[in-house]
Design an enzyme around this catalytic site. Structure first.
Site, short mmCIF file in Angstrom:
data_model
loop_
_atom_site.label_atom_id
_atom_site.label_comp_id
_atom_site.label_asym_id
_atom_site.label_seq_id
_atom_site.Cartn_x
_atom_site.Cartn_y
_atom_site.Cartn_z
N LYS A 102 12.44 -1.73 -7.50
CA LYS A 102 13.45 -1.56 -6.44
C LYS A 102 14.32 -2.80 -6.21
O LYS A 102 15.48 -2.66 -5.85
CB LYS A 102 12.77 -1.15 -5.13
CG LYS A 102 12.36 0.32 -5.09
CD LYS A 102 11.76 0.66 -3.74
CE LYS A 102 11.74 2.17 -3.53
NZ LYS A 102 11.26 2.56 -2.21
N ASP A 117 16.03 5.74 1.33
CA ASP A 117 14.79 5.81 2.11
C ASP A 117 15.10 5.86 3.61
O ASP A 117 14.41 6.55 4.37
CB ASP A 117 13.91 4.58 1.82
CG ASP A 117 13.17 4.69 0.49
OD1 ASP A 117 12.93 5.83 0.04
OD2 ASP A 117 12.84 3.65 -0.10
P1 NDP Z 1 5.39 -2.99 -0.07
O1 NDP Z 1 4.38 -3.45 -1.07
O2 NDP Z 1 6.78 -3.50 -0.13
O3 NDP Z 1 4.82 -3.32 1.42
C1 NDP Z 1 3.48 -3.04 1.73
C2 NDP Z 1 3.27 -3.18 3.23
O4 NDP Z 1 1.91 -2.82 3.53
C3 NDP Z 1 3.45 -4.62 3.75
O5 NDP Z 1 3.87 -4.60 5.08
C4 NDP Z 1 2.00 -5.14 3.65
O6 NDP Z 1 1.73 -6.21 4.52
C5 NDP Z 1 1.23 -3.94 4.12
N1 NDP Z 1 -0.15 -3.93 3.69
C6 NDP Z 1 -0.64 -3.69 2.45
N2 NDP Z 1 -1.98 -3.77 2.44
C7 NDP Z 1 -2.35 -4.07 3.72
C8 NDP Z 1 -3.61 -4.27 4.35
N3 NDP Z 1 -4.77 -4.16 3.66
N4 NDP Z 1 -3.63 -4.54 5.67
C9 NDP Z 1 -2.47 -4.64 6.38
N5 NDP Z 1 -1.24 -4.47 5.83
C10 NDP Z 1 -1.18 -4.18 4.51
O7 NDP Z 1 5.35 -1.40 -0.16
P2 NDP Z 1 6.46 -0.35 0.34
O8 NDP Z 1 7.04 -0.86 1.61
O9 NDP Z 1 7.37 -0.01 -0.77
O10 NDP Z 1 5.57 0.96 0.61
C11 NDP Z 1 4.67 1.03 1.71
C12 NDP Z 1 4.06 2.44 1.75
O11 NDP Z 1 5.11 3.38 2.02
C13 NDP Z 1 3.42 2.89 0.44
O12 NDP Z 1 2.24 3.61 0.73
C14 NDP Z 1 4.46 3.83 -0.17
O13 NDP Z 1 3.88 4.85 -0.98
C15 NDP Z 1 5.06 4.43 1.08
N6 NDP Z 1 6.44 4.93 0.91
C16 NDP Z 1 6.70 6.19 1.31
C17 NDP Z 1 7.97 6.71 1.21
C18 NDP Z 1 8.22 8.10 1.66
O14 NDP Z 1 9.31 8.63 1.37
N7 NDP Z 1 7.30 8.74 2.35
C19 NDP Z 1 9.07 5.91 0.64
C20 NDP Z 1 8.70 4.57 0.27
C21 NDP Z 1 7.41 4.11 0.40
P3 NDP Z 1 1.90 -7.75 4.03
O15 NDP Z 1 3.38 -8.03 4.11
O16 NDP Z 1 1.09 -8.50 5.01
O17 NDP Z 1 1.36 -7.81 2.63
#
Ligand code: NDP
Length: 269
Positions: A67, A103
């Site tokens: 992305k 999105d």
């Molecule tokens: P990113 O990797 O960019 O961000 C991940 C996020 O999750 C960050 O805020 C991260 O926090 C947090 N995170 C991950 N693991 C943990 C944990 N164990 N505890 C607390 N916080 C955690 O991913 P995306 O933003 O691209 O995607 C996030 C989710 O959204 C995914 O599940 C994806 O499938 C879903 N999604 C759904 C869409 C839809 O249309 N429904 C569209 C796009 C995404 P930190 O910054 O602290 O690491």
């Protein structure tokens, strides 16, 4: 029938998903469009962009890890995708590759199915790529957005770039005062974990989990058991795919057709 006139659209991601293909191909079939959509697993962003030009691929849906990396490889990235800092859609306009991000439209349309957004206070958990698009969309629609994220410097960077208020770590989201609570972390994706303990979910609140699988995450189940109105991540997925469909084909497919195909693909996954 596939022939030399058929227009090809693809998705690229580390792991190929059938979800986009199910929705787009069902839409093509319902409108009798000579299009086909193929999910491709690749980590080679540059190779995918070269292929798009060489093979005259009409549209490309872009997921993790492409992305951000794809942005400098395109001829144009529209203003919204630049502000969000990520592209989830590439359209081939007569050889010119244009990056967009839908999105934010997905989340706004999904929430508008259950509420008006203007003037609402939204507590948003997460500050990753999807959260950035959500902050953009909700602020554009007139909401006040409070962001919580595990990595606090990432949370601060998000609000500096896109607005909203940074409120702290997820552990600071204990006595939330909000109309809408959204999980935009990946916590709960294919697991039974929750981004917040159930007692932190306010009653009388709208709760959305953008994690698409399982459709009923533990977070959504906990919110339902407290009487909250809930919105599943698949609603966001369908609405953003519907907007992509319009760009790829110039036509509008029925949301119901696309949703039915998505739910069938989920059942079979
Ligand atoms: P990113 O990797 O960019 O961000 C991940 C996020 O999750 C960050 O805020 C991260 O926090 C947090 N995170 C991950 N693991 C943990 C944990 N164990 N505890 C607390 N916080 C955690 O991913 P995306 O933003 O691209 O995607 C996030 C989710 O959204 C995914 O599940 C994806 O499938 C879903 N999604 C759904 C869409 C839809 O249309 N429904 C569209 C796009 C995404 P930190 O910054 O602290 O690491």
């Amino acid at each position: 029938m596939v022939d030399r006139e058929t227009k090809l659209c693809i998705s690229i991601a580390t792991k190929a998903s059938n979800f986009g293909a199910s929705m787009h191909n069902a839409g093509y079939a319902s409108l009798d469009l000579n299009y086909v959509y193929l999910p491709v697993a690749t980590t080679d962003t540059h190779g995918a962009v070269v292929a798009m030009r060489a093979l005259n691929i009409r549209g490309m849906s872009v997921s993790v890890p492409h992305k951000q990396t794809i942005m400098p490889m395109l001829d144009e990235v529209d203003e919204i995708a630049r502000e969000i800092g990520a592209v989830n859609t590439v359209i081939n306009e007569d050889g010119r590759l244009v990056g967009r991000n839908y999105d934010w439209i997905g989340v706004v349309k999904a929430l508008e199915e259950v509420t008006t957004i203007k003037g609402k206070t939204v507590a948003l958990l997460g500050a990753g790529g999807a959260a950035r698009a959500i902050v953009y969309g909700l602020r554009k629609a007139g909401a006040l957005v409070d962001v919580y994220n595990r990595d606090q410097s990432r949370g601060r960077q998000l609000v500096e770039a896109l607005g909203g208020n940074f409120k702290g770590a997820l552990t600071d989201a204990r006595s939330l005062q909000c109309d809408v609570l959204i999980n935009a972390t990946s916590v709960g994706s294919q697991t039974k974990e929750m981004p917040l303990p159930p007692e932190c979910i306010p009653e009388q609140c709208i709760v959305m989990d953008i994690v698409p699988l399982p459709v009923q995450t533990e977070f959504i189940k906990a919110a339902k058991s407290k009487g909250c109105t809930t919105v599943a991540g698949v609603r966001m997925l369908v609405h953003q795919a519907s907007r992509q469909f319009e760009d790829y084909t110039g036509s509008k497919a029925s949301i119901e057709v696309m949703e039915k195909a998505l739910m069938k693909a989920i059942e079979n996954s």
